[in-house]
Scaffold this active site. Sequence first.
Site, mmCIF file in Angstrom:
data_model
loop_
_atom_site.group_PDB
_atom_site.id
_atom_site.type_symbol
_atom_site.label_atom_id
_atom_site.label_comp_id
_atom_site.label_asym_id
_atom_site.label_seq_id
_atom_site.Cartn_x
_atom_site.Cartn_y
_atom_site.Cartn_z
ATOM 1 N N GLU A 45 49.045 -26.130 14.723
ATOM 2 C CA GLU A 45 47.792 -25.370 14.701
ATOM 3 C C GLU A 45 47.962 -24.030 15.415
ATOM 4 O OE1 GLU A 45 43.047 -26.322 15.510
ATOM 5 O OE2 GLU A 45 44.583 -27.595 16.410
ATOM 6 N N LYS A 114 39.064 -24.116 9.437
ATOM 7 C CA LYS A 114 38.771 -25.415 10.041
ATOM 8 C C LYS A 114 37.272 -25.702 9.959
ATOM 9 C CE LYS A 114 40.120 -28.056 14.171
ATOM 10 N NZ LYS A 114 40.809 -27.956 15.486
ATOM 11 N N CYS A 175 43.812 -30.897 12.692
ATOM 12 C CA CYS A 175 43.695 -31.545 14.000
ATOM 13 C C CYS A 175 42.452 -32.412 14.147
ATOM 14 C CB CYS A 175 43.757 -30.490 15.101
ATOM 15 S SG CYS A 175 44.111 -31.182 16.740
ATOM 16 N N LEU A 363 58.214 -32.177 51.465
ATOM 17 C CA LEU A 363 58.358 -33.635 51.347
ATOM 18 C C LEU A 363 57.781 -34.289 52.592
ATOM 19 C CD1 LEU A 363 61.907 -34.573 49.950
ATOM 20 C CD2 LEU A 363 59.686 -34.866 48.848
ATOM 21 N N SER A 364 56.765 -35.119 52.413
ATOM 22 C CA SER A 364 56.113 -35.743 53.571
ATOM 23 C C SER A 364 56.707 -37.092 53.921
ATOM 24 C CB SER A 364 54.624 -35.919 53.271
ATOM 25 O OG SER A 364 54.446 -36.893 52.249
ATOM 26 N N GLY A 366 55.909 -39.552 51.981
ATOM 27 C CA GLY A 366 54.955 -40.422 51.310
ATOM 28 C C GLY A 366 55.203 -40.475 49.816
#
Length: 717
Positions: A45, A114, A175, A363-364, A366
Amino acid sequence: MGHLITLATCSLNQWALDFQGNYERIMTSIALAKSRGATLRVGPELEIPGYGCLDHFLEGDTVLHSWEVLAKILSSEETMGIVCDLGMPVVHKNVIYNCRVIVHDKKILLIRPKMWLANDGNYRELRYFTPWAKHRQWEDHYLPRIIQAVTKQVKVPFGDAVVSTTDTCIGVELCEELFTPASPHILMGLDGVEIFTNSSGSHHELRKLYRRVELIKEATLKLGGIYLYANQQGCDGDRLYYDGCAMIAVNGRVVAQGSQFSLTDVEVVTATIDIEDVRAHRATSSRSMQAASAERYHRVEVDFALTSGKFDEVREEDMVGLVGTKSIPARFHTPEEEIALGPACWLWDYLRRSRTQGYFIPLSGGIDSCATAVIVHSMCRLVAEAAARGEIQVIADARRMTGEAEDSDYLPTDPREFASRIFHTCYMGTENSSVETRRRAKQLAEAIGSYHIDLNMDTIVLAVRNLFSAVTGARPQFRSQGGTVAENLALQNIQARLRMVLSYMFAQLLPWVRGKNGGLLVLGSANVDESLRGYLTKYDCSSADINPIGGISKTDLKKFIAYAEGAFGLPILRSFLDAVPTAELEPITESYVQSDEADMGMTYDELSVFGRMRKVEKCGPYSTFTKLVHEWGAFLSPIQIAEKVKLFFFEHARNRHKMTTLTPAYHAESYSPDDNRFDLRPFLYPSRFPWQFKKIDEVAAVLPDRSNQPMDKTKTE
């Protein structure tokens, strides 16, 4: 057998407003289709300007440049001997339409606008386009002079019509029209259309592909016919990742399917089909009776046959798609694989198109920042695999971002080595950080190969704290030290916001430290549930350039990490799964360790439920409560459910303002709270909902408590 047609559909990684690049990818797809013997090629599309132009569709320049690209396509000898279905905006009688332009041998056969526009969720097509409301009607469209010069045509049909070749009939569906209850393919098929094209800009969402595939199969199962589905692929400039998966279905069976996630810019899917199979499938009395009374579509006739006419002209390698010889089961990725692949492809497109040198993430230790880092690792794996296959564009992009010369022989075939060049991680510890999170962050960085640094930021936190004390004469304390809620929250936010400041400083200067040019993009790592609850600090390290997990639930992220532990060979990930989620912004004492779920007052699983009810099921506080009484009533009393519902809506409402500054995130969940595109709700609420909460309390007080009753086994067996 003998009426064989080779058909081609494709997935293209188009980029909004990249007219030159889009043109080149379209031409490559046409050349590939012709090389495989195809006589019909279908593209995604709005492939000429790119689907994601948004308000740029309102600019005359976008329409003008689309015509210029179309003129260039029509002028090419590559488009001779093949019917091509192309997408672009067209202004007809001063109205902008989303159109398909069907061309053949330097002529425009039909412009098909369309009729049903996508206008919910992520889509606002009615903002830019108008639907064509004159069903089965067409008008003359007068072409711009740049097209007249090529085609020698002054006007062409514009509207709801079909294309009739000398051997079959082609109808266009765009679509959203596939997803509507009364799809055009039904009436077109009853009027004799045998081949349906569908050009889409359909985005990836976890677990969504199954619905799309089933609709494509169903479109021709009872109707009979050939369905060619084309789709946009990649990130074309926004939060969405269009996930390709071009396919061909015949009589309800998938016979060819492309990849759903790929770094390849152009992917063409072909199949050779016997058109007689469609006619045999339709030879039923009930279908014939309906077809005999069907309303007529205008047919645009073209003196061209899609069939080869001779069986021996069909290439042997295309015979694998021949219906009756081989049909294939549709391929689906698990949600864990989708998380590994979708955001990784999106990150690659964002990195190469922003022309930056890599990513940076704090970067924790976690699971959220871990998941983000593992997605980058997945991206590096995809790059390495593509480089090993010799994909020229991937190799060229990798060389540019690593600072290698164009004529270098560098190949990014080792994901860890490639990550060491473009991926930078940092653990920003304070006195509240634990040894365990620091260790996990370092071990993860070593496992995936990122350039890692480790620092303590206590001196910076102390400096800000001392500045406040010097100015005000007051010294805030943590809750565990006797401080108030306001003091405790302020001291946590100092750490969180300083991490954001440090992240951007390191992202800008780390390439310079390493003797390279350019900068890095900062990645955020707040998941969709934390955003929904507002469990993040405004302008803290959740504020970043982009966020690959911002649309993914904590529940799904845990499943993804469990999958990646084995699939990617990363045993360190087990320690992240076993760890209790914590922000580590308060002092750890003998009696207290900060916990995310305790801070939030609800679990991540409960948050996912609230999110879906609020957004997908369109429930307010009261209807959420009434539904959960039935779903949770076996283990929670009505009073307990009422308290949870009220807490969620209160916290969501008072933190809604944070969504206005949310980092642009990969869209993956149908309940994303992203204020900027997806979740169009106000950000100032009567957060205690006095009318709604009063009604919940009144009903909860009189409902029976079923939570302590023994479960009826006959209902579960």
